[in-house]
Write a protein that holds these residues in place. Structure first.
Motif, short mmCIF file in Angstrom:
data_model
loop_
_atom_site.label_atom_id
_atom_site.label_comp_id
_atom_site.label_asym_id
_atom_site.label_seq_id
_atom_site.Cartn_x
_atom_site.Cartn_y
_atom_site.Cartn_z
N LYS A 30 0.84 -1.20 0.00
CA LYS A 30 0.00 0.00 0.00
C LYS A 30 0.87 1.25 0.00
N GLU A 34 0.92 4.02 -2.88
CA GLU A 34 0.61 5.42 -2.58
C GLU A 34 1.72 6.34 -3.07
N VAL A 87 -4.71 1.21 -4.51
CA VAL A 87 -4.63 1.70 -3.13
C VAL A 87 -5.93 1.41 -2.38
#
Length: 125
Positions: A30, A34, A87
């Motif tokens: 993640k 990001e 995400v």
């Protein structure tokens, strides 16, 4: 310490450790996604300040390949959309893993305190 635990508690403890590793992996994915998303958004914003007739290049592996403004903009927009979805999926997965971890941790604590009077249902997994 684990040798003195009942077999059911040992299994729960191993499952907790596996979930902890999974949570770590999801969190790393993640964070990476990001970062890539922020970079793509920044590139897209920067592109807005570039003259549409400018010579542009895109990175393909170790090479820079000439491209036009519209293709560059379209590629960046697709990348942003794709990363936003990624995400979002990882955020949901992270939440599911955390919920399962907390539930399993609670079961293990009850088991170790002598309150584990049988298996719990499958829950909302």
């Amino acid at each position: 310490m684990q040798g003195s635990l009942p077999p059911e508690a040992q299994e729960k403890l191993e499952e907790l450790q596996n979930l902890q590793e999974t949570a770590q992996n999801v969190s790393e994915q993640k964070q990476s996604s990001e970062t890539a998303l922020n970079e793509a958004k920044t590139a897209l914003e920067t592109l807005e300040d570039v003259d549409a007739d400018s010579t542009m290049y895109r990175e393909v592996g170790e090479l820079l390949i000439e491209t036009d403004y519209e293709a560059a903009q379209e590629d960046l927009e697709e990348k942003v959309e794709s990363l936003e979805v990624r995400v979002e999926q990882l955020t949901k997965q992270e939440s599911r893993v955390q919920e399962k971890f907390e539930s399993l941790q609670e079961e293990l604590q009850q088991m170790l305190q002598g309150g584990g009077a049988g298996p719990m249902g499958p829950g909302g997994a």
